[in-house]
Design an enzyme around this catalytic site. Structure first.
Site, PDB file in Angstrom:
ATOM      1  N   ASN A  53     179.466  52.832  11.903  1.00  0.00           N
ATOM      2  CA  ASN A  53     179.992  52.357  10.608  1.00  0.00           C
ATOM      3  C   ASN A  53     178.869  51.960   9.643  1.00  0.00           C
ATOM      4  O   ASN A  53     178.064  51.085   9.962  1.00  0.00           O
ATOM      5  CB  ASN A  53     180.889  51.133  10.805  1.00  0.00           C
ATOM      6  CG  ASN A  53     182.124  51.450  11.623  1.00  0.00           C
ATOM      7  OD1 ASN A  53     182.024  51.866  12.781  1.00  0.00           O
ATOM      8  ND2 ASN A  53     183.287  51.268  11.041  1.00  0.00           N
ATOM      9  N   TYR A  79     189.388  64.419  13.532  1.00  0.00           N
ATOM     10  CA  TYR A  79     188.018  64.003  13.201  1.00  0.00           C
ATOM     11  C   TYR A  79     187.175  63.896  14.476  1.00  0.00           C
ATOM     12  O   TYR A  79     186.100  64.502  14.565  1.00  0.00           O
ATOM     13  CB  TYR A  79     188.087  62.661  12.477  1.00  0.00           C
ATOM     14  CG  TYR A  79     186.765  62.120  11.993  1.00  0.00           C
ATOM     15  CD1 TYR A  79     186.123  62.676  10.886  1.00  0.00           C
ATOM     16  CD2 TYR A  79     186.161  61.031  12.618  1.00  0.00           C
ATOM     17  CE1 TYR A  79     184.916  62.167  10.422  1.00  0.00           C
ATOM     18  CE2 TYR A  79     184.956  60.517  12.162  1.00  0.00           C
ATOM     19  CZ  TYR A  79     184.335  61.077  11.059  1.00  0.00           C
ATOM     20  OH  TYR A  79     183.143  60.570  10.601  1.00  0.00           O
ATOM     21  N   GLU A 113     187.651  64.971  17.650  1.00  0.00           N
ATOM     22  CA  GLU A 113     187.449  66.229  18.394  1.00  0.00           C
ATOM     23  C   GLU A 113     186.730  67.255  17.530  1.00  0.00           C
ATOM     24  O   GLU A 113     185.956  68.064  18.036  1.00  0.00           O
ATOM     25  CB  GLU A 113     188.785  66.792  18.892  1.00  0.00           C
ATOM     26  CG  GLU A 113     189.505  65.903  19.898  1.00  0.00           C
ATOM     27  CD  GLU A 113     188.825  65.822  21.271  1.00  0.00           C
ATOM     28  OE1 GLU A 113     187.658  66.223  21.409  1.00  0.00           O
ATOM     29  OE2 GLU A 113     189.474  65.324  22.198  1.00  0.00           O
ATOM     30  N   GLY A 114     186.985  67.215  16.209  1.00  0.00           N
ATOM     31  CA  GLY A 114     186.258  68.107  15.292  1.00  0.00           C
ATOM     32  C   GLY A 114     184.761  67.847  15.381  1.00  0.00           C
ATOM     33  O   GLY A 114     183.951  68.774  15.502  1.00  0.00           O
ATOM     34  N   PHE A 126     188.233  44.968   2.068  1.00  0.00           N
ATOM     35  CA  PHE A 126     188.127  43.499   2.024  1.00  0.00           C
ATOM     36  C   PHE A 126     187.438  43.041   0.739  1.00  0.00           C
ATOM     37  O   PHE A 126     187.860  42.071   0.111  1.00  0.00           O
ATOM     38  CB  PHE A 126     187.352  42.976   3.242  1.00  0.00           C
ATOM     39  CG  PHE A 126     188.132  42.981   4.536  1.00  0.00           C
ATOM     40  CD1 PHE A 126     189.460  43.397   4.586  1.00  0.00           C
ATOM     41  CD2 PHE A 126     187.542  42.546   5.716  1.00  0.00           C
ATOM     42  CE1 PHE A 126     190.178  43.404   5.781  1.00  0.00           C
ATOM     43  CE2 PHE A 126     188.248  42.537   6.918  1.00  0.00           C
ATOM     44  CZ  PHE A 126     189.560  42.970   6.953  1.00  0.00           C
ATOM     45  N   GLY A 155     192.428  40.951  14.502  1.00  0.00           N
ATOM     46  CA  GLY A 155     191.062  40.827  13.958  1.00  0.00           C
ATOM     47  C   GLY A 155     190.010  40.618  15.027  1.00  0.00           C
ATOM     48  O   GLY A 155     188.845  40.375  14.724  1.00  0.00           O
TER      49      GLY A 155
HETATM   50  P1  NAD Z   1     182.267  60.826   2.067  1.00  0.00           P
HETATM   51  O1  NAD Z   1     183.703  61.187   2.177  1.00  0.00           O
HETATM   52  O2  NAD Z   1     181.844  59.899   1.007  1.00  0.00           O
HETATM   53  O3  NAD Z   1     181.375  62.141   1.940  1.00  0.00           O
HETATM   54  C1  NAD Z   1     181.738  63.390   2.452  1.00  0.00           C
HETATM   55  C2  NAD Z   1     181.433  64.422   1.388  1.00  0.00           C
HETATM   56  O4  NAD Z   1     181.750  65.729   1.905  1.00  0.00           O
HETATM   57  C3  NAD Z   1     182.284  64.248   0.119  1.00  0.00           C
HETATM   58  O5  NAD Z   1     181.453  64.303  -1.011  1.00  0.00           O
HETATM   59  C4  NAD Z   1     183.256  65.409   0.164  1.00  0.00           C
HETATM   60  O6  NAD Z   1     183.721  65.808  -1.102  1.00  0.00           O
HETATM   61  C5  NAD Z   1     182.426  66.462   0.879  1.00  0.00           C
HETATM   62  N1  NAD Z   1     183.213  67.498   1.541  1.00  0.00           N
HETATM   63  C6  NAD Z   1     184.300  67.331   2.341  1.00  0.00           C
HETATM   64  N2  NAD Z   1     184.741  68.523   2.758  1.00  0.00           N
HETATM   65  C7  NAD Z   1     183.915  69.466   2.227  1.00  0.00           C
HETATM   66  C8  NAD Z   1     183.855  70.878   2.294  1.00  0.00           C
HETATM   67  N3  NAD Z   1     184.748  71.574   3.002  1.00  0.00           N
HETATM   68  N4  NAD Z   1     182.865  71.517   1.624  1.00  0.00           N
HETATM   69  C9  NAD Z   1     181.978  70.826   0.890  1.00  0.00           C
HETATM   70  N5  NAD Z   1     181.974  69.482   0.784  1.00  0.00           N
HETATM   71  C10 NAD Z   1     182.942  68.807   1.444  1.00  0.00           C
HETATM   72  O7  NAD Z   1     181.822  60.275   3.503  1.00  0.00           O
HETATM   73  P2  NAD Z   1     180.461  59.628   3.979  1.00  0.00           P
HETATM   74  O8  NAD Z   1     180.771  58.268   4.438  1.00  0.00           O
HETATM   75  O9  NAD Z   1     179.387  59.831   2.988  1.00  0.00           O
HETATM   76  O10 NAD Z   1     180.168  60.511   5.280  1.00  0.00           O
HETATM   77  C11 NAD Z   1     179.233  61.580   5.260  1.00  0.00           C
HETATM   78  C12 NAD Z   1     179.100  62.147   6.666  1.00  0.00           C
HETATM   79  O11 NAD Z   1     178.672  61.143   7.577  1.00  0.00           O
HETATM   80  C13 NAD Z   1     180.423  62.684   7.209  1.00  0.00           C
HETATM   81  O12 NAD Z   1     180.169  63.873   7.927  1.00  0.00           O
HETATM   82  C14 NAD Z   1     180.888  61.606   8.147  1.00  0.00           C
HETATM   83  O13 NAD Z   1     181.667  62.120   9.199  1.00  0.00           O
HETATM   84  C15 NAD Z   1     179.564  61.049   8.661  1.00  0.00           C
HETATM   85  N6  NAD Z   1     179.707  59.650   9.099  1.00  0.00           N
HETATM   86  C16 NAD Z   1     179.854  58.640   8.185  1.00  0.00           C
HETATM   87  C17 NAD Z   1     180.033  57.340   8.631  1.00  0.00           C
HETATM   88  C18 NAD Z   1     180.167  56.173   7.676  1.00  0.00           C
HETATM   89  O14 NAD Z   1     180.341  55.047   8.126  1.00  0.00           O
HETATM   90  N7  NAD Z   1     180.095  56.368   6.374  1.00  0.00           N
HETATM   91  C19 NAD Z   1     180.068  57.072  10.003  1.00  0.00           C
HETATM   92  C20 NAD Z   1     179.948  58.133  10.892  1.00  0.00           C
HETATM   93  C21 NAD Z   1     179.746  59.424  10.434  1.00  0.00           C
HETATM   94  N1  UDP Z   2     190.704  47.365   9.197  1.00  0.00           N
HETATM   95  C1  UDP Z   2     191.370  46.213   8.843  1.00  0.00           C
HETATM   96  N2  UDP Z   2     191.828  46.099   7.561  1.00  0.00           N
HETATM   97  C2  UDP Z   2     191.625  47.050   6.623  1.00  0.00           C
HETATM   98  C3  UDP Z   2     190.927  48.226   6.978  1.00  0.00           C
HETATM   99  C4  UDP Z   2     190.482  48.354   8.283  1.00  0.00           C
HETATM  100  O1  UDP Z   2     191.576  45.315   9.663  1.00  0.00           O
HETATM  101  O2  UDP Z   2     192.067  46.847   5.465  1.00  0.00           O
HETATM  102  C5  UDP Z   2     190.201  47.482  10.573  1.00  0.00           C
HETATM  103  C6  UDP Z   2     190.556  48.794  11.274  1.00  0.00           C
HETATM  104  O3  UDP Z   2     191.813  48.699  11.899  1.00  0.00           O
HETATM  105  C7  UDP Z   2     189.410  48.907  12.280  1.00  0.00           C
HETATM  106  C8  UDP Z   2     188.217  48.285  11.533  1.00  0.00           C
HETATM  107  O4  UDP Z   2     188.774  47.477  10.511  1.00  0.00           O
HETATM  108  O5  UDP Z   2     189.678  48.137  13.421  1.00  0.00           O
HETATM  109  C9  UDP Z   2     187.276  49.314  10.928  1.00  0.00           C
HETATM  110  O6  UDP Z   2     188.057  50.226  10.173  1.00  0.00           O
HETATM  111  P1  UDP Z   2     187.432  51.382   9.293  1.00  0.00           P
HETATM  112  O7  UDP Z   2     188.556  52.230   8.817  1.00  0.00           O
HETATM  113  O8  UDP Z   2     186.517  50.797   8.280  1.00  0.00           O
HETATM  114  O9  UDP Z   2     186.507  52.206  10.301  1.00  0.00           O
HETATM  115  P2  UDP Z   2     186.732  52.801  11.773  1.00  0.00           P
HETATM  116  O10 UDP Z   2     188.054  52.386  12.323  1.00  0.00           O
HETATM  117  O11 UDP Z   2     186.609  54.249  11.592  1.00  0.00           O
HETATM  118  O12 UDP Z   2     185.621  52.176  12.540  1.00  0.00           O
END
Ligand code: NAD
Ligand code: UDP
Length: 322
Positions: free
Chosen positions: A176, A147, A149-150, A193, A209
């Site tokens: 987040n 994720y 590096e992608g 949670f 935590g």
């Molecule tokens: P999500 O998983 O709810 O949404 C991602 C959507 O992409 C899904 O509907 C999934 O089915 C679709 N998808 C996945 N691979 C696909 C493909 N190959 N072709 C077509 N559709 C595809 O996640 P989200 O939280 O809504 O995140 C949306 C975007 O925002 C993502 O790119 C994620 O990396 C980025 N982002 C989200 C957060 C967050 O906190 N939610 C934080 C940082 C970045």
């Molecule tokens: N986390 C946790 N309990 C859970 C799920 C996540 O303590 O049931 C922690 C996790 O280890 C991280 C933080 O909460 O430190 C945020 O995790 P999340 O997966 O929501 O997002 P990201 O790690 O990608 O910021």
């Protein structure tokens, strides 16, 4: 039907994508939502299907797509550690092949294209809070690398298409984000949670935590993405979008227990590999260029999210794993 600008939202049936589609319809766009339902759900966009300016296409963006559009929001990618680690090769593919396909589409149609990048490009940061100029501390070999590096490679592709082909790009680094329509089973901390508290199960804290995150409510985030797309072509970003109010995971657990009135206990479990110790956006740039900052307080946003999950539990979606 009157003419409206055409916008493509990839990942439009996901958590953020579905809110973005809603916002764009309200702002009078003709919306094409593309999704392969890897983590997204039709339930998230069901209410939009009757809108004549909303069109749903089931498609995997790692394959080419031929549509005519004016703007593209590229959100397709599984976003939670459980989901993106489930098929790590596909996660890299969607970021690399998927981005190349969408950038190729933008090049052909001369559309503006916005990339949903992430705070994960900073890895486990040694600079705090993180400004856009920080180059990050990512482990390229660990389980989060597909994720992190992608997404880093996707940013590189965006900037190379911009320099080499003059594609109009915008890169948002999203921190987040939480709110209604988060996937109930994606293992993210807010959804975990809340569901644990509502079900009377122990809240699972990984580590002690003390690690921190800063949580942005979905409406604020969507407003930031929309404003970014509207900036002049000379502004590419990257720009951080997130809430600078930082909380520890223990504080978050206590707040969710208070807001749900739950008697659940707290259970401490081992910390996952490469889990960042702290994360908080420096949003100086977003404030200046987008005139944007989050408005929704954590308490207020959590209440709305708790209401959503209560509804979801009553509808038994969570049990069905949708
Ligand atoms: P999500 O998983 O709810 O949404 C991602 C959507 O992409 C899904 O509907 C999934 O089915 C679709 N998808 C996945 N691979 C696909 C493909 N190959 N072709 C077509 N559709 C595809 O996640 P989200 O939280 O809504 O995140 C949306 C975007 O925002 C993502 O790119 C994620 O990396 C980025 N982002 C989200 C957060 C967050 O906190 N939610 C934080 C940082 C970045
Ligand atoms: N986390 C946790 N309990 C859970 C799920 C996540 O303590 O049931 C922690 C996790 O280890 C991280 C933080 O909460 O430190 C945020 O995790 P999340 O997966 O929501 O997002 P990201 O790690 O990608 O910021």
């Amino acid at each position: 039907m009157s003419w409206k600008p055409k916008v493509l939202v990839t990942g439009g049936a996901g958590f953020l994508g579905s809110h973005l589609c809603e916002k764009l319809l309200k702002e009078h766009y003709d919306v094409i939502c593309v999704d392969n339902f890897y983590t997204g759900s039709k339930v998230n966009i069901e209410h939009l299907l009757k809108d004549p300016y909303f069109e749903l296409i089931r498609h995997d963006i790692t394959f080419p797509l031929y549509v005519e559009v004016d703007e593209i929001y590229n959100l397709a990618c599984p976003a939670s550690p459980i989901h993106y680690q489930n098929d790590p090769v596909q996660t890299t593919k969607v970021n690399v092949h998927g981005s190349i396909n969408m950038l190729g589409l933008a090049k052909r149609t001369k559309a503006k294209i916005l990339q949903a990048s992430t705070s994960e490009v900073y890895g486990d940061p040694e600079v705090h809070p993180q400004p856009e100029s920080y180059r990050g501390n990512v482990n390229p070999l660990g389980p989060r690398a597909c994720y992190d590096e992608g997404k880093r490679c996707a940013e590189t592709l965006f900037f190379d298409y911009h320099r080499q082909h003059g594609v109009k790009i915008k890169v948002a680094r999203i921190f987040n984000t939480y709110g209604p329509r988060m996937h109930p089973n994606d293992g993210r901390v807010v959804s975990n949670f809340i569901l644990q508290a509502l079900r009377g199960e122990p809240l699972t804290i990984y580590g002690d935590g003390s690690q921190t995150r800063s949580f942005c409510y979905v409406d604020d985030l969507i407003d930031g993405l929309y404003r970014l797309m509207k900036t002049p072509d000379s502004f590419t970003g990257p720009v951080n979008l997130g809430n600078p109010e930082e909380v520890s995971i223990l504080e978050l657990a206590e707040l969710i227990l208070e807001l749900t009135g739950s008697k659940s206990e707290i259970k401490f479990l081992p910390l996952p590999t490469d889990d960042p110790k702290q994360r908080c956006p420096d949003i100086t740039l977003a404030k200046k260029v987008l005139e944007w900052e989050p408005k929704v307080q954590l308490r207020e946003g959590l209440k709305k999210t708790i209401d959503y999950f209560e509804y979801c539990l009553r509808a038994e979606w969570c049990h069905l794993g949708i």
